[in-house]
Design a protein around this motif. Structure first.
Motif, PDB file in Angstrom:
ATOM      1  N   TYR A 149      17.910-140.323   7.954  1.00 49.57           N
ATOM      2  CA  TYR A 149      19.256-140.686   8.393  1.00 49.57           C
ATOM      3  C   TYR A 149      20.193-140.490   7.209  1.00 49.57           C
ATOM      4  CZ  TYR A 149      23.445-143.443   8.991  1.00 49.57           C
ATOM      5  OH  TYR A 149      24.757-143.833   9.031  1.00 49.57           O
ATOM      6  N   HIS A 150      21.318-139.826   7.447  1.00 49.75           N
ATOM      7  CA  HIS A 150      22.332-139.649   6.404  1.00 49.75           C
ATOM      8  C   HIS A 150      23.702-140.070   6.944  1.00 49.75           C
ATOM      9  CE1 HIS A 150      19.774-137.412   3.624  1.00 49.75           C
ATOM     10  NE2 HIS A 150      19.362-136.670   4.643  1.00 49.75           N
ATOM     11  N   HIS A 151      24.460-140.762   6.119  1.00 52.47           N
ATOM     12  CA  HIS A 151      25.884-140.979   6.406  1.00 52.47           C
ATOM     13  C   HIS A 151      26.634-139.871   5.672  1.00 52.47           C
ATOM     14  CE1 HIS A 151      29.585-143.139   7.313  1.00 52.47           C
ATOM     15  NE2 HIS A 151      29.974-142.809   6.093  1.00 52.47           N
ATOM     16  N   GLU A 153      29.962-137.639   4.665  1.00 52.18           N
ATOM     17  CA  GLU A 153      31.415-137.739   4.469  1.00 52.18           C
ATOM     18  C   GLU A 153      32.100-136.485   4.983  1.00 52.18           C
ATOM     19  OE1 GLU A 153      33.189-140.358   3.302  1.00 52.18           O
ATOM     20  OE2 GLU A 153      31.348-141.537   3.199  1.00 52.18           O
ATOM     21  N   GLY A 154      31.988-136.274   6.277  1.00 52.92           N
ATOM     22  CA  GLY A 154      32.619-135.146   6.935  1.00 52.92           C
ATOM     23  C   GLY A 154      32.629-135.396   8.429  1.00 52.92           C
ATOM     24  N   ARG A 155      33.629-134.872   9.132  1.00 52.19           N
ATOM     25  CA  ARG A 155      33.756-135.117  10.572  1.00 52.19           C
ATOM     26  C   ARG A 155      32.614-134.480  11.348  1.00 52.19           C
ATOM     27  NH1 ARG A 155      39.580-132.939  10.985  1.00 52.19           N
ATOM     28  NH2 ARG A 155      39.488-133.832   8.901  1.00 52.19           N
ATOM     29  N   TYR A 156      32.317-135.083  12.480  1.00 50.44           N
ATOM     30  CA  TYR A 156      31.108-134.705  13.204  1.00 50.44           C
ATOM     31  C   TYR A 156      31.142-133.271  13.709  1.00 50.44           C
ATOM     32  CZ  TYR A 156      31.047-134.719  18.473  1.00 50.44           C
ATOM     33  OH  TYR A 156      31.101-134.412  19.808  1.00 50.44           O
ATOM     34  N   ALA A 262      20.657-135.057  15.470  1.00 48.75           N
ATOM     35  CA  ALA A 262      21.615-135.864  16.224  1.00 48.75           C
ATOM     36  C   ALA A 262      22.813-136.136  15.331  1.00 48.75           C
ATOM     37  CB  ALA A 262      20.984-137.181  16.668  1.00 48.75           C
ATOM     38  N   VAL A 263      23.998-135.772  15.816  1.00 44.80           N
ATOM     39  CA  VAL A 263      25.226-135.974  15.050  1.00 44.80           C
ATOM     40  C   VAL A 263      26.143-136.905  15.852  1.00 44.80           C
ATOM     41  CG1 VAL A 263      25.103-133.890  13.657  1.00 44.80           C
ATOM     42  CG2 VAL A 263      26.094-133.746  15.916  1.00 44.80           C
ATOM     43  N   THR A 264      26.400-138.054  15.285  1.00 43.58           N
ATOM     44  CA  THR A 264      27.168-139.103  15.961  1.00 43.58           C
ATOM     45  C   THR A 264      28.379-139.450  15.113  1.00 43.58           C
ATOM     46  OG1 THR A 264      25.148-140.008  16.946  1.00 43.58           O
ATOM     47  CG2 THR A 264      27.077-141.460  16.865  1.00 43.58           C
ATOM     48  N   THR A 271      30.202-139.014   9.590  1.00 44.71           N
ATOM     49  CA  THR A 271      29.203-138.779  10.626  1.00 44.71           C
ATOM     50  C   THR A 271      27.890-139.470  10.310  1.00 44.71           C
ATOM     51  OG1 THR A 271      30.164-136.584  10.993  1.00 44.71           O
ATOM     52  CG2 THR A 271      27.979-136.972  11.913  1.00 44.71           C
ATOM     53  N   ASN A 272      27.250-139.996  11.358  1.00 44.56           N
ATOM     54  CA  ASN A 272      25.857-140.433  11.292  1.00 44.56           C
ATOM     55  C   ASN A 272      24.989-139.228  11.676  1.00 44.56           C
ATOM     56  OD1 ASN A 272      26.439-143.364  10.940  1.00 44.56           O
ATOM     57  ND2 ASN A 272      27.272-143.174  13.015  1.00 44.56           N
ATOM     58  N   TYR A 273      24.091-138.855  10.781  1.00 35.92           N
ATOM     59  CA  TYR A 273      23.288-137.638  10.968  1.00 35.92           C
ATOM     60  C   TYR A 273      21.805-138.013  10.929  1.00 35.92           C
ATOM     61  CZ  TYR A 273      21.787-132.762  10.014  1.00 35.92           C
ATOM     62  OH  TYR A 273      21.191-131.522  10.047  1.00 35.92           O
ATOM     63  N   PHE A 274      21.102-137.692  12.020  1.00 32.07           N
ATOM     64  CA  PHE A 274      19.693-138.034  12.168  1.00 32.07           C
ATOM     65  C   PHE A 274      18.882-136.740  12.335  1.00 32.07           C
ATOM     66  CE2 PHE A 274      22.406-141.199  14.084  1.00 32.07           C
ATOM     67  CZ  PHE A 274      21.916-142.421  13.639  1.00 32.07           C
ATOM     68  N   PHE A 275      17.770-136.637  11.611  1.00 34.15           N
ATOM     69  CA  PHE A 275      16.925-135.449  11.716  1.00 34.15           C
ATOM     70  C   PHE A 275      15.478-135.853  11.955  1.00 34.15           C
ATOM     71  CE2 PHE A 275      14.069-132.234   9.957  1.00 34.15           C
ATOM     72  CZ  PHE A 275      14.520-131.093  10.608  1.00 34.15           C
TER      73      PHE A 275
END
Length: 350
Positions: A149-151, A153-156, A262-264, A271-275
């Motif tokens: 999971y990554h937070h 710093e860029g728009r989804y 998954a980009v939320t 953005t919340n980024y899940f891989f």
């Protein structure tokens, strides 16, 4: 708001990934989703819930508060809310004002993910969650696990654009998973009202650097690379590698994987980024946790640096589009239609 019309940045009526299922436990998990603070946790019976992460009294973060049974007690003044969002206790008075309460979000656990519906709860149709068979999650014999999971710093939409245009693999990821054929090979598309599917069938092509360095393959390969974008923020990828035609054991499957991004939207510009990933070879999945870290870091770097530019320029010039942007453009249009429909409904209700 780039690249959408003013006031638009993400659809609200859609299923987004709020967390990996294994992230949610007894402790309160704070996460911003579509510019709103959200708290996730498991009740005593194991059910995962998602509620608004802001106390309506002084806007204190409920994620920084504490559990009292299945309820959350605000750490500022002790106001308590149950798992359904109802206010059950106000320490400073005997009665609970009728206006006191917090929002409870529809939350469904399916596959590796906990899916949240940030929009109109009456429209939260579980059949709109990406089908686990379609995304390759329940393939027989495949081992699936969450990776990171990554937070970001860029728009989804920057991450959506990245995943909708895999021509970047041979350049941004030239030292690991990509080759120039990722850009040179023609793309095949399928478009529905639920997803956009992209495939590239690379024949008799050199293997990517990571395969050569690890001795996974020798000689040319046939490779399938592609991604399915399930609106509004889930990308399911395929990567199958076979022995190239004309070689000994031609057609034999060498490697097979399914990947999920998954980009939320967290805020309008983060953005919340899940891989996650799956393969029939459990060891290869566990090994990939390490060698894919720098690959994801490259995508995140590109996203962050583009965000810095588009938020700093006084006036953002128009993009100069290329043929390879076709899939990304289709994705943007699909999301804009969703946002336009939501705006029309809001205006009609006024």
């Amino acid at each position: 708001m780039y690249p959408f019309t003013p006031g638009s940045y993400a659809p609200a009526n859609g299923w987004y990934v709020a967390a990996f299922c294994n992230e949610i436990g007894e402790e309160l998990l704070s996460r911003w989703i579509l510019n709103q603070p959200v708290v996730l946790y498991r009740k005593g019976d194991g059910t995962a819930v998602a509620v608004e992460g802001r106390c309506p009294h002084r806007h204190y973060p409920l994620g920084a508060s504490k559990r009292v049974g299945d309820a959350i007690q605000c750490g500022y003044h002790g106001i308590t809310f149950d798992a359904g969002g109802k206010c059950t206790f106000v320490p400073s008075q005997q009665t609970v004002p009728g206006v006191y309460g917090i929002r409870a979000y529809p939350l469904v656990e399916r596959g590796l993910w906990a899916w949240i519906w940030p929009g109109d709860p009456d429209k939260a149709d579980e059949s709109l969650i990406p089908d686990m068979t379609e995304i390759g999650y329940d393939l027989p014999g495949y081992y699936a696990r969450p990776f990171y999971y990554h937070h970001v710093e860029g728009r989804y939409q920057l991450l959506n654009d990245n995943l909708l245009d895999l021509t970047h693999l041979g350049y941004l990821h030239a030292s690991s998973i990509g080759t120039p054929d990722d850009a040179a090979t023609p793309e095949e598309r399928e478009v529905t009202d639920r997803y956009i599917r992209s495939r590239r069938y690379m024949r008799n092509t050199p293997p990517p650097p990571v395969m050569q360095e690890r001795g996974w393959v020798e000689g040319p390969i046939d490779r399938i690379s592609g991604m399915d974008f399930h609106f509004p923020g889930f990308h399911a990828g395929i990567g199958d590698v076979r022995v190239a035609e004309g070689q000994p054991r031609a057609g034999a499957l060498l490697r097979s994987s399914r990947v999920w991004h998954a980009v939320t939207p967290a805020t309008k510009t983060t953005t919340n980024y899940f891989f996650g990933m799956a393969s029939p070879d459990r060891d290869s999945v566990d090994d990939a946790v390490e060698y894919l870290k720098p690959v994801l870091a490259e995508d995140i770097f590109a996203t962050v640096e583009i965000e810095k530019i588009i938020t700093t320029l006084d006036e953002l010039p128009s993009e100069l589009m290329l043929k390879s942007d076709g899939t990304a453009v289709l994705g943007r249009r699909a999301l804009q239609r969703m946002m336009d429909a939501e705006r029309a409904e809001r205006e009609a209700a006024q």
